[in-house]
Design a protein around this motif. Structure first.
Motif, mmCIF file in Angstrom:
data_model
loop_
_atom_site.group_PDB
_atom_site.id
_atom_site.type_symbol
_atom_site.label_atom_id
_atom_site.label_comp_id
_atom_site.label_asym_id
_atom_site.label_seq_id
_atom_site.Cartn_x
_atom_site.Cartn_y
_atom_site.Cartn_z
ATOM 1 N N LYS A 1 24.023 0.332 4.970
ATOM 2 C CA LYS A 1 23.409 0.729 6.235
ATOM 3 C C LYS A 1 23.111 -0.497 7.097
ATOM 4 C CE LYS A 1 21.571 3.971 8.839
ATOM 5 N NZ LYS A 1 22.382 5.041 9.437
ATOM 6 N N ASN B 1 26.324 -1.618 8.668
ATOM 7 C CA ASN B 1 26.783 -0.676 9.698
ATOM 8 C C ASN B 1 25.994 -0.844 10.990
ATOM 9 O OD1 ASN B 1 28.704 0.418 8.002
ATOM 10 N ND2 ASN B 1 27.475 2.186 7.417
ATOM 11 N N LEU B 2 24.675 -1.017 10.883
ATOM 12 C CA LEU B 2 23.846 -1.167 12.078
ATOM 13 C C LEU B 2 24.160 -2.464 12.824
ATOM 14 C CD1 LEU B 2 20.454 0.219 10.744
ATOM 15 C CD2 LEU B 2 21.767 1.149 12.655
ATOM 16 N N GLN C 1 27.092 -1.860 14.786
ATOM 17 C CA GLN C 1 26.813 -1.015 15.944
ATOM 18 C C GLN C 1 26.053 -1.759 17.041
ATOM 19 O OE1 GLN C 1 28.017 1.927 16.478
ATOM 20 N NE2 GLN C 1 28.915 2.215 14.446
ATOM 21 N N SER D 1 15.280 9.433 15.651
ATOM 22 C CA SER D 1 16.483 10.245 15.781
ATOM 23 C C SER D 1 16.076 11.700 16.032
ATOM 24 C CB SER D 1 17.326 10.154 14.513
ATOM 25 O OG SER D 1 17.699 8.803 14.281
ATOM 26 N N GLU E 1 24.156 9.851 10.216
ATOM 27 C CA GLU E 1 24.768 8.675 10.834
ATOM 28 C C GLU E 1 24.903 8.877 12.351
ATOM 29 O OE1 GLU E 1 25.584 5.677 9.487
ATOM 30 O OE2 GLU E 1 24.543 6.440 7.723
ATOM 31 N N LEU E 2 25.261 10.095 12.762
ATOM 32 C CA LEU E 2 25.427 10.380 14.183
ATOM 33 C C LEU E 2 24.086 10.279 14.924
ATOM 34 C CD1 LEU E 2 26.941 11.369 16.683
ATOM 35 C CD2 LEU E 2 26.585 13.724 15.880
ATOM 36 N N HIS F 1 21.329 8.749 14.060
ATOM 37 C CA HIS F 1 20.796 7.380 14.016
ATOM 38 C C HIS F 1 21.501 6.507 15.043
ATOM 39 C CE1 HIS F 1 18.940 4.237 11.046
ATOM 40 N NE2 HIS F 1 18.190 4.468 12.084
ATOM 41 N N ARG F 2 22.817 6.644 15.114
ATOM 42 C CA ARG F 2 23.581 5.862 16.091
ATOM 43 C C ARG F 2 23.211 6.270 17.520
ATOM 44 N NH1 ARG F 2 28.354 7.106 14.547
ATOM 45 N NH2 ARG F 2 28.961 8.565 16.197
ATOM 46 N N THR F 3 23.021 7.569 17.738
ATOM 47 C CA THR F 3 22.640 8.041 19.074
ATOM 48 C C THR F 3 21.300 7.467 19.496
ATOM 49 O OG1 THR F 3 23.876 10.092 18.740
ATOM 50 C CG2 THR F 3 22.202 10.100 20.466
ATOM 51 N N LEU G 1 20.016 4.611 18.535
ATOM 52 C CA LEU G 1 20.246 3.210 18.883
ATOM 53 C C LEU G 1 20.938 3.105 20.247
ATOM 54 C CD1 LEU G 1 20.324 0.176 18.212
ATOM 55 C CD2 LEU G 1 22.446 0.599 16.938
ATOM 56 N N ARG G 2 21.928 3.966 20.487
ATOM 57 C CA ARG G 2 22.649 3.932 21.761
ATOM 58 C C ARG G 2 21.704 4.236 22.934
ATOM 59 N NH1 ARG G 2 25.861 1.381 19.338
ATOM 60 N NH2 ARG G 2 27.982 1.998 18.765
#
Length: 552
Positions: free
Chosen positions: A89, A92-93, A96, A360, A370-371, A373-375, A377-378
């Protein structure tokens, strides 16, 4: 100064609203402060607004140009499974784009419940919880995997521990030494949440011993790990338990003052350690109230620290990590939470904070996917790079409403703060239960408002849908628990049993000396970690020594 043109405009405004003015109902914000529909220069008459960013009392910003030099740190909370899953993780972060100041790596690692409360994976009480809501870290080898290959000179490791704060720091220090590093190169954060009994209904330390351990960690880091941020003043916890924004402000400042008092009582000069204290603050849904809270917080902390004897500007800075509030998110229509989270990030940025974790949208259902969490951050990254907000320090300065509200939040905050100090301060408020009682009462009042519809929550009490939205939550494989147990037992099998036994006896003796006001515990814990003592084994000794108690 109110000029003639304003008076004419005001007269025209009053005339224009005569026919409906009596229909406008009085409003209060979440802190209970009366709010008008229009603010004018009259509302800020008498306020001292002659200040600049980076200048005491830092109302407008800690630094002269805000985010222009470098934007805030994106410190997303993460962690699940064992060190291996969490290590993936982390990588991956980073891929990202999650980063701290000047592009440095920054990791905000949350522990699972067993680790937080000092229970190793093979303990019966850990069953079913290992790696479920955070990462399970028990041994120096676990920490060695977490820090592997990261630049120890620049990488920031924020350890979201619980009552195992001292063992957690000891274990990462021991891991660094295994890699041939001196511990003075470590950068990161200890939560040091030992005075958090006001925000939990679970076992914890008796306050006086919690403060003793807290001060011990501060003293150790001040002398041996100078770049380590020693204490996270957990205002977010106050908010999540139901404190209003102004209660969070006041009790957080009182908590911070109590930490300074404990450090001074331990023989430290304020300028030597206060600059390494930081705040974790929650952001609720009233955007302008939150901006005003953050501005008032900087100003009030500057006064608290200066009154405590600080002279360095760094020690008067209220360094703030924002955790967007989880308690305002809904399991109903969870995608709506993306709008809530974005507004909270916006309030944090307009308020000029140093670091942000954005929740999230599915956290009310389970661990973020994962989706999601990424959203989350975005959402930060869009505001950072597309909105233009980072170009100007304190862009709401001069707003009649924001300046008035900042002043009101400060005044109401000082009332609560001063009343608590008159009753003996934050530690006394923990011991007599008054802080927790006040927060519980506020939480109850909020629940009633939401239940009756007086406080609208879209998707919960307004615009409710009969059909249930499908959402596939993240699942942690329960096989991870077996892996963690096997990993722990393999580690124990290769230890030197006599060294472990001797180290635990040293921990026991050091705990007693700390209770007696003599010696330090942290160096003994680091030595124990180097000898292979686990998180749970250290905590078992500490619990017996420091009167682990259950709150009513």
């Amino acid at each position: 100064m109110i000029n003639e043109n304003f008076q004419k405009a005001k007269a025209a405004w009053e005339k224009g609203r005569q026919r409906y003015a009596d229909k406008i109902k009085p409003k209060k914000n979440l802190s209970g402060i009366d709010i008008k529909s229009v603010y004018t220069p009259e509302d800020i008459e008498g306020l001292d607004l002659a200040t600049m960013p980076g200048v005491y009392p830092y109302t407008r910003a800690l630094y002269p140009d805000g985010y222009a030099l470098t934007p805030w740190m994106q410190q997303m909370v993460f962690g699940y499974g064992t060190c291996e899953e969490t290590r993936v993780k982390m990588e991956n972060l980073v891929a990202q784009g999650m980063e701290g100041y000047f592009g440095h790596k920054v990791f905000n690692i949350v522990y699972d419940i067993p680790s937080m409360y000092g229970i190793d994976a093979d303990h019966p009480e850990a069953e079913g919880n290992v790696g479920q809501c955070g990462v399970h870290l028990s041994t120096v080898e676990d920490y060695d995997e977490i820090i592997r290959d990261w630049d120890m000179e620049t990488t920031n490791f924020s350890l979201i521990t619980g009552d195992n704060c001292l063992p957690g720091l000891a274990l990462i220090a021991a891991a660094a030494k295994r890699r041939g590093k001196k511990i003075d190169v470590l950068h990161g954060n200890s939560m040091n949440w030992y005075p958090r009994i006001a925000v939990q209904d679970i076992p914890s330390w008796e306050p006086k011993y919690g403060y003793a351990m807290m001060a011990d960690l501060i003293k150790f880091c001040t002398n041996s790990v100078p770049a380590w941020n020693t204490t996270n003043i957990f205002m977010y916890g106050l908010s999540e338990c139901g404190a209003t924004p102004v209660q969070e402000l006041a009790y957080g400042l009182a908590w911070g003052k109590s930490v300074i008092d404990a450090g001074k009582a331990a023989g430290l000069e304020p300028d030597s350690f206060v600059g390494r204290l930081g705040f974790q603050i929650g952001i609720q849904m009233n955007l302008f109230e939150e901006v005003a809270k953050l501005r008032a917080h900087r100003k009030m902390w500057a006064k608290v620290t200066r009154d405590a004897g600080c002279s360095k500007s760094q020690c008067m800075h209220a360094r703030v990590h924002i955790h967007t509030s989880g308690n305002v998110l809904t399991a109903q229509q969870p995608l709506n939470n993306t709008a809530r989270i974005t507004l909270q990030i916006l309030a944090a940025v307009l308020g000029g904070v140093q670091s942000i974790h954005s929740c999230s949208y599915d956290e009310t259902i389970g661990i973020p996917t994962e989706l999601s969490h990424r959203t989350a951050l975005r959402s930060q990254q869009i505001i950072m790079w597309e909105s233009g907000l980072k170009e100007v320090a304190d862009p709401l300065a001069g707003s009649y409403y924001v300046e008035w509200l900042t002043d009101q939040m400060e005044k109401e905050g000082w009332k609560i703060f001063n009343e608590l100090e008159a009753r003996g301060g934050y530690m006394k408020g923990l011991e007599d239960g008054s802080i927790k009682r006040d927060i519980d009462n506020s939480a109850y009042e909020t629940k009633i408002k939401i239940k009756t519809g007086k406080q609208p929550v879209v998707g919960l009490n307004r615009y409710v849908m009969d059909e249930k939205e499908e959402h596939q939550p993240f699942r942690v494989d329960y096989a991870i628990e077996k892996k963690a147990i096997e990993r722990l037992r393999a580690f124990r099998a290769k230890r030197n049993g006599k060294d472990v036994e001797s180290a635990l006896e040293n921990v026991k003796n050091a705990c007693q000396k700390l209770k007696d006001g003599e010696g330090q515990l942290m160096p003994v814990l680091v030595d124990a970690a180097e000898k292979g003592v686990t998180n749970g084994e250290m905590m078992e000794v500490m619990k017996r020594a420091f009167n682990w108690v259950v709150t009513e």
